[in-house]
Scaffold this active site. Structure first.
Site, short mmCIF file in Angstrom:
data_model
loop_
_atom_site.label_atom_id
_atom_site.label_comp_id
_atom_site.label_asym_id
_atom_site.label_seq_id
_atom_site.Cartn_x
_atom_site.Cartn_y
_atom_site.Cartn_z
N LYS A 116 9.34 9.19 10.92
CA LYS A 116 10.53 9.11 10.54
C LYS A 116 10.98 10.26 9.56
CE LYS A 116 10.57 5.43 13.01
NZ LYS A 116 11.14 5.36 14.14
N GLU A 200 14.67 7.86 -0.03
CA GLU A 200 16.39 8.06 0.35
C GLU A 200 17.23 7.20 -0.82
OE1 GLU A 200 17.05 6.27 4.07
OE2 GLU A 200 16.23 7.68 5.21
N HIS A 208 24.64 -1.82 10.43
CA HIS A 208 23.88 -1.43 11.48
C HIS A 208 24.47 -0.96 12.69
CE1 HIS A 208 19.65 -0.91 13.71
NE2 HIS A 208 20.74 -0.88 14.59
N GLU A 275 19.80 5.30 15.82
CA GLU A 275 20.28 4.04 14.82
C GLU A 275 21.18 4.63 13.63
OE1 GLU A 275 16.68 0.64 15.75
OE2 GLU A 275 17.22 1.79 13.55
N GLU A 288 17.18 6.12 12.38
CA GLU A 288 16.05 6.29 13.24
C GLU A 288 16.44 6.61 14.75
OE1 GLU A 288 13.67 2.89 13.16
OE2 GLU A 288 13.46 2.83 10.74
N ARG A 292 13.42 4.28 23.63
CA ARG A 292 13.04 3.51 24.79
C ARG A 292 14.55 2.65 25.05
NH1 ARG A 292 12.19 0.52 19.75
NH2 ARG A 292 13.63 -1.19 19.28
N VAL A 295 16.30 -4.12 23.72
CA VAL A 295 16.62 -5.58 24.18
C VAL A 295 18.15 -5.89 24.22
CG1 VAL A 295 16.88 -7.95 23.11
CG2 VAL A 295 14.58 -6.35 22.69
C1 MV4 Z 1 18.04 1.75 4.74
C2 MV4 Z 1 18.99 0.57 4.00
C3 MV4 Z 1 19.70 0.98 3.05
N1 MV4 Z 1 19.67 2.39 2.62
N2 MV4 Z 1 18.17 2.88 4.13
C4 MV4 Z 1 15.82 -1.46 7.81
C5 MV4 Z 1 15.21 -1.02 8.98
C6 MV4 Z 1 14.72 0.57 8.81
N3 MV4 Z 1 14.96 0.92 10.04
C7 MV4 Z 1 15.65 0.93 7.72
N4 MV4 Z 1 16.31 -0.20 7.22
C8 MV4 Z 1 17.04 0.03 6.08
N5 MV4 Z 1 17.06 1.25 5.73
C9 MV4 Z 1 19.00 3.33 3.20
N6 MV4 Z 1 18.99 4.33 2.72
C10 MV4 Z 1 18.90 -0.88 4.46
C11 MV4 Z 1 18.07 -0.92 5.49
C12 MV4 Z 1 17.96 -2.45 5.87
C13 MV4 Z 1 18.62 -2.90 7.20
C14 MV4 Z 1 19.31 -1.79 8.19
C15 MV4 Z 1 19.67 -2.15 9.29
C16 MV4 Z 1 19.59 -3.50 9.53
C17 MV4 Z 1 19.35 -4.36 8.73
C18 MV4 Z 1 18.67 -4.13 7.50
C19 MV4 Z 1 18.14 -4.95 6.42
C20 MV4 Z 1 17.63 -4.63 5.38
C21 MV4 Z 1 17.58 -3.18 5.20
#
Ligand code: MV4
Length: 451
Positions: A116, A200, A208, A275, A288, A292, A295
């Protein structure tokens, strides 16, 4: 084109890939564990090979057994589906070394996006916006804290080898920081064998939003719009939809343009997902890339009338993408994940025999599932038993179709998320499109059956 494709997966996605192969006139090989003997993917494939005991580690994750199954049956390509070996660079390499085409990106592309911190750097190098933070992994807690003070609290500490929420810790302030840092580091080390972490700025209420990408081996790369996957619980998506209620045509053009720019930076081939986090003020950031098929791919398929799995197979065989421009959208699409789980009991899995099974149907309704009346949901794998996807001319019609479909979807014998999903469809906030990644924390009464 391929003669015979082995599907290194199970469940609904194995059936989905078999359908795509059939349409393309390609023979199929199913692999299965001892728990999946009675599964439909075994029945529907032209050929099948048992690859071991029920646990994934001893069957669907065993690279040598899957390669041997392909060699014995004469398969010239392998489709990994999602999960299991889908984002395993070593598997992609082993396929290539065995003269079998891996239907997906190159091992190198999987590797870069799997790290990542490296993915962040690759995106930053081509000016795709990333969340303010450290340029790469941090050396120690002091250096990290200095950085955190610079960008301001709250911050989030993430494992470089993580993804999907594993190895993440939020720090509210400097006092909180040292503890969160150590926790993230040790969690990363034990879960991934790699303690690299980066820092971060933490966004408190992001959406999302992910962009579907398709690339071929002739340098064509395009996006197929976004999916809004904000309704999640513990990093498990529950509902996905497109178009996002929060994305205007202008924002889609900008975010999609950046998604394509990011994919082009690594010459991406195949189906992938960029994403992003969309902040309340309209700014967005790369988070990210998933290398792939996902779902929730049917959301995009239904909205734009494309077959993403067939495109994956075609481009892996060296053909060009069948489309080069974004087709017109067909209204609105929502997908819900029907899991054999109990929302009132912390989404505890509910494996067992399905005694009664009646499925919804009608215009704009698609059901991707591998289960049937008399099927036993095994306890060894994820508890997804069906994906229900509804399309409508607009979001309103789409939600009504989903509500109606959920009401006519009858499953007895195992507890499912169907009643919970029907309650979400009736929720005012959901109906107004006001969702973010903390939606279920705020609307936690949705988890309980009303008295
Ligand atoms: C974050 C965030 C807030 N700020 N990064 C969750 C999965 C992982 N791929 C990264 N995630 C997050 N990164 C920053 N800088 C909040 C999340 C996050 C989240 C992101 C997407 C969907 C659901 C989530 C639930 C909790 C936290």
């Amino acid at each position: 084109m391929f003669q015979k494709v082995l599907i290194a997966n199970r469940g609904e996605i194995a059936l989905r890939v078999i359908r795509a192969c059939r349409e393309l006139g390609i023979q199929t090989v199913a692999v299965y564990s001892e728990a999946d003997r009675e599964s439909l993917h075994v029945r529907f494939a032209d050929d099948d090979v048992c690859i071991g005991p029920p646990p994934g580690r001893e069957s669907y994750l065993r690279i040598p057994r899957i390669i041997a199954a392909a060699e014995i049956t004469g398969a010239d390509a392998i489709h990994p589906g999602y999960g299991f070996l889908a984002e395993n660079a070593e598997f992609a390499e082993t396929c290539a070394a065995s003269n079998i085409t891996f239907i997906g990106p190159t091992a190198e592309q999987i590797r870069v996006m799997g790290d990542k911190a490296a993915a962040r750097k690759a995106m930053a190098d081509v000016q795709v916006p990333i969340v303010p933070g450290t340029p790469g992994p941090v050396e120690d807690a002091d250096e990290a804290l200095e950085f955190a003070r610079g960008i301001g609290f709250p911050v989030i500490i993430k494992a470089a080898a993580g993804g999907g929420g594993k190895g993440m810790r939020v720090a509210k302030d400097a006092d909180d920081f040292a503890r969160s840092f150590q926790l993230a580091r040790s969690e990363a080390l034990s879960a991934f064998g790699n303690g690299d972490v980066y820092v971060e700025k933490y966004l408190t209420r992001p959406r999302h939003i992910e962009f579907q990408i398709l690339g071929d081996k002739h340098g064509n790369i395009m996006h197929l719009g976004e999916r809004d996957c904000s309704v999640q619980r513990r990093h498990q998506k529950l509902i996905e939809e497109a178009p996002s209620p929060a994305v205007t045509d202008d924002l889609r053009a900008r975010m999609g343009g950046d998604a394509v720019k990011g994919a082009k930076a690594i010459d991406y081939v195949g189906a992938g997902t960029i994403e992003m986090l969309l902040d309340e003020d309209g700014s967005y950031y790369f988070m990210e890339m998933n290398t792939r098929i996902q779902v929730e791919h049917p959301v995009t398929e239904m909205l734009y009338g494309v077959d993403l799995v067939k495109e994956q197979i075609r481009v892996a065989a060296g053909e060009r993408l069948s489309i080069t421009e974004l087709p017109p959208r067909r209204g609105h699409v929502i997908e819900v994940r029907v899991n054999a789980e109990d929302p009132a009991r912390n989404f505890q899995p509910s494996p067992g025999r399905i005694e009664v099974y009646h499925t919804p149907g009608g215009p704009g309704v698609r059901l991707d599932s591998h289960v049937y009346a008399g099927y036993t949901v095994p306890p060894y794998y994820d508890s997804l038993i069906a994906k229900l996807i509804c399309q409508g001319r607009d979001r309103q019609e789409c939600m009504r179709r989903m509500q109606m479909s959920l009401e006519s979807f009858i499953i007895e014998g195992v507890t499912t998320t169907i009643p919970f999903l029907a309650r979400v469809m009736q929720n005012k906030r959901f109906q107004s499109g006001d969702v973010d990644t903390k939606f279920l924390e705020r609307e936690s009464e949705l988890l309980k059956e009303p008295a």
